[in-house]
Design a protein around this motif. Structure first.
Motif, mmCIF file in Angstrom:
data_model
loop_
_atom_site.group_PDB
_atom_site.id
_atom_site.type_symbol
_atom_site.label_atom_id
_atom_site.label_comp_id
_atom_site.label_asym_id
_atom_site.label_seq_id
_atom_site.Cartn_x
_atom_site.Cartn_y
_atom_site.Cartn_z
ATOM 1 N N TYR A 77 0.666 -1.286 0.281
ATOM 2 C CA TYR A 77 -0.059 -0.068 -0.158
ATOM 3 C C TYR A 77 0.898 1.135 -0.065
ATOM 4 O O TYR A 77 1.430 1.620 0.958
ATOM 5 C CB TYR A 77 -0.587 0.124 1.148
ATOM 6 C CG TYR A 77 -1.697 -1.372 1.324
ATOM 7 C CD1 TYR A 77 -2.638 -1.780 0.609
ATOM 8 C CD2 TYR A 77 -1.178 -2.045 2.365
ATOM 9 C CE1 TYR A 77 -3.249 -2.766 0.629
ATOM 10 C CE2 TYR A 77 -1.740 -3.473 2.221
ATOM 11 C CZ TYR A 77 -2.685 -3.816 1.485
ATOM 12 O OH TYR A 77 -3.328 -5.142 1.637
ATOM 13 N N CYS A 81 -3.009 5.287 -0.182
ATOM 14 C CA CYS A 81 -3.857 4.299 0.000
ATOM 15 C C CYS A 81 -4.595 4.378 1.221
ATOM 16 O O CYS A 81 -3.834 4.632 2.384
ATOM 17 C CB CYS A 81 -3.025 2.638 -0.092
ATOM 18 S SG CYS A 81 -2.675 2.608 -1.715
ATOM 19 N N TYR A 82 -5.822 3.702 1.289
ATOM 20 C CA TYR A 82 -6.732 3.739 2.477
ATOM 21 C C TYR A 82 -6.882 2.310 2.686
ATOM 22 O O TYR A 82 -7.368 1.808 1.768
ATOM 23 C CB TYR A 82 -7.948 4.828 2.383
ATOM 24 C CG TYR A 82 -8.895 4.802 3.369
ATOM 25 C CD1 TYR A 82 -8.416 5.660 4.724
ATOM 26 C CD2 TYR A 82 -10.260 4.142 3.228
ATOM 27 C CE1 TYR A 82 -9.361 5.538 5.685
ATOM 28 C CE2 TYR A 82 -11.091 4.331 4.338
ATOM 29 C CZ TYR A 82 -10.527 4.827 5.872
ATOM 30 O OH TYR A 82 -11.502 5.087 6.674
#
Length: 115
Positions: A77, A81-82
């Motif tokens: 990630y 990015c979440y």
């Protein structure tokens, strides 16, 4: 709970904040420590090669990667990015390159295996 702010986190403002020990090669800056039924919100800074052992989420966990790359068994990630980890899920976390993440935990995690 009083209002708490941290300025310009997505543009490197975290670099001016004080971080303290969390785990080996991982430091923490608390934005909102766990208090009663309030979630914990913090910045975690991983040095290159740092990891957090396998753990179980006892509540919802959300992560926003601010810099670098954070990895777990499901993937890598990068900045922006979440990630949402539901209660009851398990994983370990590491960063080969080093990273900084904004994290919120509904409840503390349970470490399942310690390195």
């Amino acid at each position: 709970m009083p209002r708490t702010t941290r300025e310009t986190l997505t543009t490197g403002g975290w670099k001016d904040l004080a971080f303290g020990p969390f785990r080996e090669d991982v430091t923490i800056h608390w934005i909102q420590p766990f208090e009663g039924d309030q979630p914990g919100i913090a910045l975690l800074k991983y040095e290159a090669g740092a990891s957090v052992p396998r753990h179980r989420h006892e509540g919802l966990e959300t992560i926003l990667v601010l810099e670098g790359i954070q990895s777990d068994e499901a993937g890598d990630y990068a900045r922006g990015c979440y990630i949402v980890n539901a209660a009851g899920t398990e994983h370990s976390v590491w960063s080969d390159t080093g990273c900084v993440v904004l994290i919120q935990w509904d409840r503390p995690v349970t470490i399942l295996e310690d390195s």
